[in-house]
Design a protein around this motif. Structure first.
Motif, PDB file in Angstrom:
ATOM      1  N   LEU A 213     -11.629 -29.773  22.227  1.00 32.35           N
ATOM      2  CA  LEU A 213     -12.960 -29.866  21.653  1.00 32.35           C
ATOM      3  C   LEU A 213     -13.581 -31.230  21.943  1.00 32.35           C
ATOM      4  O   LEU A 213     -14.756 -31.325  22.322  1.00 32.35           O
ATOM      5  N   GLY A 214     -12.812 -32.292  21.770  1.00 34.35           N
ATOM      6  CA  GLY A 214     -13.329 -33.630  22.026  1.00 34.35           C
ATOM      7  C   GLY A 214     -13.716 -33.819  23.479  1.00 34.35           C
ATOM      8  O   GLY A 214     -14.761 -34.412  23.793  1.00 34.35           O
ATOM      9  N   GLU A 215     -12.875 -33.336  24.403  1.00 35.90           N
ATOM     10  CA  GLU A 215     -13.165 -33.459  25.830  1.00 35.90           C
ATOM     11  C   GLU A 215     -14.390 -32.629  26.201  1.00 35.90           C
ATOM     12  O   GLU A 215     -15.228 -33.064  27.011  1.00 35.90           O
ATOM     13  N   ALA A 216     -14.498 -31.432  25.616  1.00 36.04           N
ATOM     14  CA  ALA A 216     -15.670 -30.591  25.875  1.00 36.04           C
ATOM     15  C   ALA A 216     -16.940 -31.283  25.392  1.00 36.04           C
ATOM     16  O   ALA A 216     -17.992 -31.213  26.043  1.00 36.04           O
ATOM     17  N   ALA A 217     -16.849 -31.973  24.257  1.00 39.32           N
ATOM     18  CA  ALA A 217     -18.010 -32.696  23.739  1.00 39.32           C
ATOM     19  C   ALA A 217     -18.412 -33.835  24.669  1.00 39.32           C
ATOM     20  O   ALA A 217     -19.598 -34.107  24.868  1.00 39.32           O
ATOM     21  N   VAL A 218     -17.421 -34.505  25.262  1.00 38.32           N
ATOM     22  CA  VAL A 218     -17.714 -35.573  26.222  1.00 38.32           C
ATOM     23  C   VAL A 218     -18.479 -35.008  27.413  1.00 38.32           C
ATOM     24  O   VAL A 218     -19.519 -35.542  27.835  1.00 38.32           O
ATOM     25  N   ILE A 219     -17.982 -33.903  27.977  1.00 38.40           N
ATOM     26  CA  ILE A 219     -18.620 -33.313  29.159  1.00 38.40           C
ATOM     27  C   ILE A 219     -20.008 -32.788  28.819  1.00 38.40           C
ATOM     28  O   ILE A 219     -20.969 -32.989  29.575  1.00 38.40           O
ATOM     29  N   ALA A 220     -20.143 -32.125  27.677  1.00 37.27           N
ATOM     30  CA  ALA A 220     -21.448 -31.598  27.283  1.00 37.27           C
ATOM     31  C   ALA A 220     -22.464 -32.719  27.106  1.00 37.27           C
ATOM     32  O   ALA A 220     -23.655 -32.542  27.387  1.00 37.27           O
ATOM     33  N   VAL A 239     -17.939 -41.803  24.828  1.00 29.07           N
ATOM     34  CA  VAL A 239     -17.355 -41.440  23.532  1.00 29.07           C
ATOM     35  C   VAL A 239     -18.447 -41.376  22.460  1.00 29.07           C
ATOM     36  O   VAL A 239     -18.464 -40.465  21.624  1.00 29.07           O
ATOM     37  N   GLY A 240     -19.363 -42.316  22.482  1.00 25.56           N
ATOM     38  CA  GLY A 240     -20.454 -42.307  21.515  1.00 25.56           C
ATOM     39  C   GLY A 240     -21.330 -41.084  21.654  1.00 25.56           C
ATOM     40  O   GLY A 240     -21.740 -40.472  20.656  1.00 25.56           O
ATOM     41  N   GLY A 243     -19.729 -38.045  20.153  1.00 25.26           N
ATOM     42  CA  GLY A 243     -19.907 -38.000  18.702  1.00 25.26           C
ATOM     43  C   GLY A 243     -21.224 -37.360  18.316  1.00 25.26           C
ATOM     44  O   GLY A 243     -21.308 -36.607  17.321  1.00 25.26           O
ATOM     45  N   VAL A 244     -22.276 -37.627  19.098  1.00 22.79           N
ATOM     46  CA  VAL A 244     -23.579 -37.007  18.845  1.00 22.79           C
ATOM     47  C   VAL A 244     -23.486 -35.496  19.032  1.00 22.79           C
ATOM     48  O   VAL A 244     -24.026 -34.716  18.243  1.00 22.79           O
ATOM     49  N   VAL A 245     -22.797 -35.067  20.079  1.00 20.86           N
ATOM     50  CA  VAL A 245     -22.633 -33.634  20.351  1.00 20.86           C
ATOM     51  C   VAL A 245     -21.902 -32.954  19.196  1.00 20.86           C
ATOM     52  O   VAL A 245     -22.316 -31.887  18.714  1.00 20.86           O
ATOM     53  N   LEU A 246     -20.833 -33.547  18.739  1.00 22.86           N
ATOM     54  CA  LEU A 246     -20.074 -32.966  17.627  1.00 22.86           C
ATOM     55  C   LEU A 246     -20.923 -32.917  16.364  1.00 22.86           C
ATOM     56  O   LEU A 246     -20.828 -31.963  15.569  1.00 22.86           O
ATOM     57  N   GLY A 247     -21.763 -33.913  16.165  1.00 26.62           N
ATOM     58  CA  GLY A 247     -22.649 -33.907  15.008  1.00 26.62           C
ATOM     59  C   GLY A 247     -23.640 -32.755  15.060  1.00 26.62           C
ATOM     60  O   GLY A 247     -23.923 -32.101  14.038  1.00 26.62           O
ATOM     61  N   LEU A 248     -24.175 -32.472  16.232  1.00 22.00           N
ATOM     62  CA  LEU A 248     -25.091 -31.347  16.387  1.00 22.00           C
ATOM     63  C   LEU A 248     -24.372 -30.019  16.154  1.00 22.00           C
ATOM     64  O   LEU A 248     -24.946 -29.088  15.563  1.00 22.00           O
ATOM     65  N   MET A 249     -23.138 -29.938  16.631  1.00 20.67           N
ATOM     66  CA  MET A 249     -22.371 -28.711  16.413  1.00 20.67           C
ATOM     67  C   MET A 249     -22.109 -28.486  14.922  1.00 20.67           C
ATOM     68  O   MET A 249     -22.188 -27.350  14.428  1.00 20.67           O
TER      69      MET A 249
END
Length: 694
Positions: A213-220, A239-240, A243-249
């Motif tokens: 999930l973290g790696e997918a968020a980096v690529i997205a 990495v920052g 974190g924005v991507v995960l927040g949107l999810m």
């Protein structure tokens, strides 16, 4: 009884009121007509675009951008330039976390809109109005796919309208799953990677089907600004952004706080970036030549080169091992046909991409005497001709020998062996410095050459690759050698776009002139300061060092391979102890020992007839300096290295009560000791002296 007219309807009253016929009504009517026309035009445009769209299989097989693979002489891939593509992943093979993350950050209404999201566009303009700038785009995933595949990134209204038309056509022709599959396999993620699999392999070192999930968020998070958020450019920014991507999810209810905590973007381990090595000096020099070799093409190509990996590794190791601390070194090695087998432009490509083998211009010192003696030999001199080593005054220029002594009548062979500056100056005055400059240009020197009398001592700047080319042409018995690095260019399907063909033989000097020059060049290696360049087989070459040890050179050839080595500082400051016969000659020997190991030993046409030692001043520029390692008892050892004092004024010497001995055979025998001395081989017959060409 009067009959009353029926009361007018509200509609007729509204119409009779004239509001519809006034300017508001006209605006509305024009707007409605325009909307209808626009819708019809859009339908027509979408229909036309739809009919012209490639099939799904065609879209899958057409990569973005041009990929160039560069091969070594044995076929090994040296480097891949341009975009890289991983394995194509079908929709069901794509990790669900990757699909979810991409939709969340790029197009949350992807499943609801028809290719263009009106709400997204309104939201984009609202943000523009409130914040004064566009901070989020209104483009859907389908629009981005259309732009990536069919259009450019030009920010024009025309391009935007074409993008909208194509997006609507794509949505009509393909399903949402197909569009998302195309997008995730085609979009650019930075670092030359196209598609999630290429990005996963580049940034994390494993295929995309193993993305966390973290790696997918980096690529997205990379799609918004690949150059800014790429882990290879700024890991912290990547990495920052994750974190924005995960927040949107989380905001969209796609992941929980526990899942975000487990993803831990800050603990993601990125794959180390491949280290750029000295091979890139060669590819940086060779690849720009494609512009003149083939017509422009956007399809992937394979470039086959002359580089020998074994030789390249040996060259890199020799430069790193022998270059003085704080200095730089460069090496070029040419085969007998001009093929570049090794090229090193510096000690560390990552630290400096400046190619000192092909770009730097430095003074060659006594290595330039190659052209002085070539001009003299072509003018009719022979190695056996007698000249006088004496004080010389050429229009106020008074060159000195390194010993600051004169030896009287000597042969040209001895003058070259001892690198006598006064004789070189006399030869320059006799044949003409313009003639010497023309000789240098004839042999491939491309930099400006001054024609001052002192030019005979190497005061004009030259390039290492040009000097190496000149020595290779001498080693080729006077036939021109032109360096080249590309042998063939093919398409990915094997179609040959270019193939190197040898140029016709071009004679630079007569064979007997080249043979005599080779005879003289052997002296530096066999009997003088170039001894460090010996490799157990015949070698011919020349050292060169400029005033104050700013540059050190060694250029030579053996078994059909010519190698040039230069060392010095980029800021042109002196380097303590740097002499052509030391570090550069050692680097030459270390490299050549490996480079010619599998080549047959080749004897030169001429045998060495000079003494077992040579007075080869390794630092010879305007005045020249003394060399080390001279035979004891010659009266020439231990001389001061700089005939000028710190103020720049010439030193005043006391009268010489012990004049230098005459450099004849008796002197040589006494210096090296007659007992046990191996007689030199007989000199080959000297060809008839020819008149200089007119």
């Amino acid at each position: 009884m009067a009959v009353r007219s029926p009361a007018p309807s509200s509609r007729s009253g509204w119409w009779k009121a004239g509001w519809w016929k006034g300017w508001p009504g006209r605006v509305i009517r024009i707007g409605l007509v325009g909307a209808v026309v626009g819708i019809v035009a859009m339908i027509v445009a979408v229909s036309v675009a739809y009919s012209g769209l490639p099939s799904y299989s065609e879209l899958k097989s057409s990569p973005n951008g041009q990929m160039i693979r560069v091969h070594a002489a044995d076929g090994t891939v040296l480097v891949s330039m341009g975009p890289s593509f991983g394995q194509w992943l079908e929709y069901n093979q794509l990790p669900q976390t990757m699909k979810t993350a991409m939709v969340a950050v790029e197009d949350r209404r992807f499943r609801q809109h028809p290719g263009v999201d009106p709400l997204g566009i309104v939201r984009s303009f609202y943000v523009r109005a409130t914040k004064g700038r566009f901070t989020q785009g209104g483009s859907t995933i389908t629009q981005q796919l259309a732009r990536n595949v069919f259009l450019t990134n030009d920010k024009t209204w025309t391009r935007k309208m074409r993008e909208i038309v194509l997006a609507l056509a794509l949505e009509r022709k393909f399903s949402k799953d197909q569009i998302l599959e195309l997008y995730l396999n085609r979009v650019y993620f930075g670092g030359g990677a196209y598609g999630v699999d290429a990005a996963s392999r580049k940034f994390f070192g494993h295929p995309a089907d193993r993305l966390s999930l973290g790696e997918a968020a980096v690529i997205a998070g990379l799609v918004k600004a690949p150059s800014n958020y790429s882990p290879t450019a700024d890991a912290k920014a990547a990495v920052g952004r994750a974190g924005v991507v995960l927040g949107l999810m989380r905001e969209q209810g796609l992941v929980s706080d526990a899942q975000i905590a487990a993803a831990a973007p800050g603990k993601i381990v990125f794959a180390p970036e491949a280290q750029q090595n000295s091979v890139r000096y060669f590819t940086d020099w060779a690849l720009p030549q494609l512009d003149t070799l083939i017509d422009p093409t956007g399809e992937p190509i394979d470039v086959w080169t002359t580089l020998d990996l074994t030789m390249q590794r040996a060259a890199d190791a020799s430069i790193v091992a022998n270059t003085p601390e704080g200095s730089q070194g460069a090496l070029v090695s040419l085969d007998r046909d001009g093929a570049v087998r090794a090229m090193v432009g510096g000690k560390d490509y990552v630290g400096s991409i400046y190619n000192r083998a092909t770009q730097a211009v430095r003074q060659p010192g006594s290595a330039f005497k190659l052209f002085v003696y070539l001009a003299a030999l072509e003018a009719g001199h022979t190695a056996a001709d007698m000249v006088v080593d004496q004080e010389v005054d050429i229009n106020g220029w008074k060159p000195r020998n390194s010993s600051r002594k004169f030896s009287g009548e000597i042969s040209l062979r001895t003058a070259f062996a001892y690198s006598i500056n006064t004789v070189a100056a006399q030869l320059g005055a006799e044949v003409g410095t313009s003639t010497i400059a023309d000789m240098a240009r004839r042999f491939g020197i491309t930099t400006p050459i001054n024609t001052h009398p002192s030019m005979v001592l190497g005061t004009s700047d030259v390039r290492l690759i040009d000097m190496t080319r000149a020595f290779a042409s001498v080693g080729g018995n006077g036939m021109a050698v032109s360096p080249y690095g590309i042998t063939k260019v093919t398409t990915a399907g094997g179609e040959v776009l270019y193939e190197h063909r040898a140029e016709g033989n071009h004679v630079l000097v007569a064979p007997q002139v080249a043979a005599q020059m080779i005879d003289l060049l052997q002296t530096a290696v066999n009997t003088g300061s170039g001894k460090a360049a010996q490799i157990g087989r015949p070698v011919a070459g020349k050292t060169g060092t400029t005033t104050s040890n700013k540059d050190g050179w060694f250029l030579g050839f053996s078994s059909g391979l010519t190698t040039g080595v230069w060392m010095g500082r980029d800021d042109n400051k002196p380097v303590a102890g740097l002499q052509g016969g030391r570090n550069p000659a050692r680097a030459f020997a270390q490299y050549m020992t490996v480079a010619v190991a599998k080549r047959p030993v080749e004897a030169f046409q001429t045998a060495v007839t000079l003494p077992e030692w040579q007075l080869e001043p390794d630092e010879e520029a305007y005045f020249g300096n003394a060399d080390e390692g001279l035979p004891p008892g010659t009266g020439l050892e231990g001389t001061d290295r700089d005939p000028m004092d710190q103020s720049g004024e010439e030193r005043v010497e006391s009268p010489d009560t012990n004049p230098a001995p005459r450099l004849d055979q008796k002197f040589i025998d006494e210096a090296v000791g007659k007992s046990g001395r191996v007689p030199p081989p007989a000199a080959p017959p000297v060809p008839p002296r020819e008149s200089p060409p007119r």
